[in-house]
Design a protein around this motif. Sequence first.
Motif, PDB file in Angstrom:
ATOM      1  N   PHE A  81      45.762  63.724  48.778  1.00  0.00           N
ATOM      2  CA  PHE A  81      46.864  64.446  48.022  1.00  0.00           C
ATOM      3  C   PHE A  81      46.013  65.650  47.386  1.00  0.00           C
ATOM      4  O   PHE A  81      46.687  66.868  47.224  1.00  0.00           O
ATOM      5  CB  PHE A  81      47.543  63.754  46.730  1.00  0.00           C
ATOM      6  CG  PHE A  81      48.431  64.208  45.979  1.00  0.00           C
ATOM      7  CD1 PHE A  81      49.453  65.070  46.635  1.00  0.00           C
ATOM      8  CD2 PHE A  81      48.290  64.511  44.809  1.00  0.00           C
ATOM      9  CE1 PHE A  81      50.420  65.813  45.875  1.00  0.00           C
ATOM     10  CE2 PHE A  81      49.157  65.123  43.826  1.00  0.00           C
ATOM     11  CZ  PHE A  81      50.369  65.912  44.662  1.00  0.00           C
ATOM     12  N   LEU A  82      44.631  65.654  47.277  1.00  0.00           N
ATOM     13  CA  LEU A  82      43.819  66.495  46.618  1.00  0.00           C
ATOM     14  C   LEU A  82      44.091  68.110  47.315  1.00  0.00           C
ATOM     15  O   LEU A  82      44.481  69.103  46.739  1.00  0.00           O
ATOM     16  CB  LEU A  82      42.655  66.519  46.237  1.00  0.00           C
ATOM     17  CG  LEU A  82      41.817  67.272  45.930  1.00  0.00           C
ATOM     18  CD1 LEU A  82      41.860  67.953  44.381  1.00  0.00           C
ATOM     19  CD2 LEU A  82      40.190  66.968  45.767  1.00  0.00           C
ATOM     20  N   GLU A  83      44.031  68.051  48.502  1.00  0.00           N
ATOM     21  CA  GLU A  83      44.062  69.435  49.144  1.00  0.00           C
ATOM     22  C   GLU A  83      45.268  70.110  49.192  1.00  0.00           C
ATOM     23  O   GLU A  83      45.683  71.374  49.417  1.00  0.00           O
ATOM     24  CB  GLU A  83      43.502  69.340  50.840  1.00  0.00           C
ATOM     25  CG  GLU A  83      44.396  68.408  51.752  1.00  0.00           C
ATOM     26  CD  GLU A  83      43.727  67.008  51.613  1.00  0.00           C
ATOM     27  OE1 GLU A  83      44.193  66.349  52.531  1.00  0.00           O
ATOM     28  OE2 GLU A  83      42.831  66.796  50.894  1.00  0.00           O
ATOM     29  N   THR A  84      46.564  68.996  49.077  1.00  0.00           N
ATOM     30  CA  THR A  84      47.746  69.596  48.991  1.00  0.00           C
ATOM     31  C   THR A  84      48.164  70.633  48.047  1.00  0.00           C
ATOM     32  O   THR A  84      48.751  71.546  48.055  1.00  0.00           O
ATOM     33  CB  THR A  84      48.772  68.498  48.903  1.00  0.00           C
ATOM     34  OG1 THR A  84      48.451  67.585  50.052  1.00  0.00           O
ATOM     35  CG2 THR A  84      50.328  68.837  48.816  1.00  0.00           C
ATOM     36  N   PHE A  85      47.444  70.425  46.669  1.00  0.00           N
ATOM     37  CA  PHE A  85      47.620  71.355  45.504  1.00  0.00           C
ATOM     38  C   PHE A  85      46.531  72.077  45.519  1.00  0.00           C
ATOM     39  O   PHE A  85      46.703  73.365  44.784  1.00  0.00           O
ATOM     40  CB  PHE A  85      48.183  70.400  44.313  1.00  0.00           C
ATOM     41  CG  PHE A  85      46.960  69.523  43.545  1.00  0.00           C
ATOM     42  CD1 PHE A  85      45.783  69.967  42.813  1.00  0.00           C
ATOM     43  CD2 PHE A  85      47.029  68.235  43.999  1.00  0.00           C
ATOM     44  CE1 PHE A  85      44.959  69.491  42.439  1.00  0.00           C
ATOM     45  CE2 PHE A  85      45.992  67.477  43.313  1.00  0.00           C
ATOM     46  CZ  PHE A  85      45.029  68.033  42.619  1.00  0.00           C
ATOM     47  N   ALA A  86      45.386  71.691  45.956  1.00  0.00           N
ATOM     48  CA  ALA A  86      44.248  72.711  45.586  1.00  0.00           C
ATOM     49  C   ALA A  86      44.477  73.915  46.301  1.00  0.00           C
ATOM     50  O   ALA A  86      44.078  74.985  46.046  1.00  0.00           O
ATOM     51  CB  ALA A  86      43.031  71.971  46.276  1.00  0.00           C
ATOM     52  N   LEU A  87      45.056  73.978  47.514  1.00  0.00           N
ATOM     53  CA  LEU A  87      45.210  75.027  48.420  1.00  0.00           C
ATOM     54  C   LEU A  87      46.375  76.074  47.857  1.00  0.00           C
ATOM     55  O   LEU A  87      46.335  77.140  48.182  1.00  0.00           O
ATOM     56  CB  LEU A  87      45.576  74.532  49.834  1.00  0.00           C
ATOM     57  CG  LEU A  87      44.863  74.141  50.853  1.00  0.00           C
ATOM     58  CD1 LEU A  87      44.994  73.541  52.039  1.00  0.00           C
ATOM     59  CD2 LEU A  87      43.354  74.827  51.183  1.00  0.00           C
ATOM     60  N   VAL A  88      47.145  75.574  46.828  1.00  0.00           N
ATOM     61  CA  VAL A  88      48.401  76.546  46.302  1.00  0.00           C
ATOM     62  C   VAL A  88      47.524  77.513  45.390  1.00  0.00           C
ATOM     63  O   VAL A  88      47.964  78.596  45.197  1.00  0.00           O
ATOM     64  CB  VAL A  88      49.120  75.578  45.201  1.00  0.00           C
ATOM     65  CG1 VAL A  88      50.053  76.284  44.407  1.00  0.00           C
ATOM     66  CG2 VAL A  88      50.026  74.759  46.267  1.00  0.00           C
ATOM     67  N   THR A  89      46.227  77.145  44.971  1.00  0.00           N
ATOM     68  CA  THR A  89      45.461  78.020  44.142  1.00  0.00           C
ATOM     69  C   THR A  89      45.030  79.325  44.955  1.00  0.00           C
ATOM     70  O   THR A  89      44.582  80.197  44.340  1.00  0.00           O
ATOM     71  CB  THR A  89      44.582  77.431  43.369  1.00  0.00           C
ATOM     72  OG1 THR A  89      43.146  77.046  44.232  1.00  0.00           O
ATOM     73  CG2 THR A  89      44.839  76.344  42.622  1.00  0.00           C
ATOM     74  N   VAL A  90      44.910  78.969  46.479  1.00  0.00           N
ATOM     75  CA  VAL A  90      44.407  79.989  47.334  1.00  0.00           C
ATOM     76  C   VAL A  90      45.255  80.857  47.998  1.00  0.00           C
ATOM     77  O   VAL A  90      45.291  82.060  47.903  1.00  0.00           O
ATOM     78  CB  VAL A  90      43.131  79.387  48.268  1.00  0.00           C
ATOM     79  CG1 VAL A  90      42.860  80.467  49.311  1.00  0.00           C
ATOM     80  CG2 VAL A  90      42.455  78.630  47.705  1.00  0.00           C
ATOM     81  N   PHE A  91      46.577  80.331  48.442  1.00  0.00           N
ATOM     82  CA  PHE A  91      47.456  80.768  49.391  1.00  0.00           C
ATOM     83  C   PHE A  91      48.590  80.898  48.274  1.00  0.00           C
ATOM     84  O   PHE A  91      49.263  80.012  47.920  1.00  0.00           O
ATOM     85  CB  PHE A  91      47.930  79.961  50.555  1.00  0.00           C
ATOM     86  CG  PHE A  91      46.830  79.716  51.234  1.00  0.00           C
ATOM     87  CD1 PHE A  91      46.574  80.872  52.386  1.00  0.00           C
ATOM     88  CD2 PHE A  91      46.019  78.658  51.453  1.00  0.00           C
ATOM     89  CE1 PHE A  91      45.419  80.534  53.298  1.00  0.00           C
ATOM     90  CE2 PHE A  91      45.096  78.567  52.309  1.00  0.00           C
ATOM     91  CZ  PHE A  91      44.886  79.498  53.455  1.00  0.00           C
TER      92      PHE A  91
END
Length: 253
Positions: A81-91
């Motif tokens: 689940f981590l990459e699901t919300f971590a990528l929101v900080t980039v895109f």
Amino acid sequence: MLVLRSLVFNTLFYANLVLWLLIAVLPAMLLPKRALLIVAIAWSRSSLWLLRVVAGTRCEISGIEHIPQGGLMVAAKHQSFLETFALVTVFRNPVFILKRELTWIPVFGWALNKLRMIPVNRGARARALSDVTRRAKVELGQNGRQLLIFPEGTRRAPGAPPAYKFGVAHLYAELGVPCVPVAVNTGLFWPRRKFLRRPGTVRIEILPPIAPGLDKLSFQHLLQERIEVASDRLLAEGRAELGARGLDPLAAS
């Protein structure tokens, strides 16, 4: 100690999620969509802060310079689940393809609908793919958003054989935009279906984009090769770090 820190983090993580839903998401529902995106980014950052401070797990995202401007696809390895919300900080203007059942959840689902995420009925298959393609063309073409997709469809354990679906190749051919591959080793530190959160450095690597114009089969092979080679490298780095602490989850397998 690992179990205790994981327990404390999980408790705070979900409490933090509920808090943001109540004090920020509900008011933002009355404002333009951009306000809700800002809330989502802020929640993601607060969650990464909790992960670092409480669980001792730092998230490192590299390769941001590879992201082109305008509408694009992002095809990420999915282990946690981590990459699901971590990528929101980039895109910063992402649109996710997600299970339609998530949109039925009070408050959370309302926010997903306002953010114009793309729900999919997995039982409909061909019709679902057609609907997703139509919605994605609007969001990427007219609104210049970034379509985040997990080409394997579901979370896979670190080191598991790849299982890429052909839907990502269909979208690549239909949308005609660059596709940015993303490699991860997140499953080592935030494993699926487990509450343990292992300390260390999670790595998410954004790889150079694949230009539009390839045939579907060539694209599928190239995408899988790039993601898997990079993810295997990140997996080895993560295992070495965890192994030095006696926490490598794959050591006994």
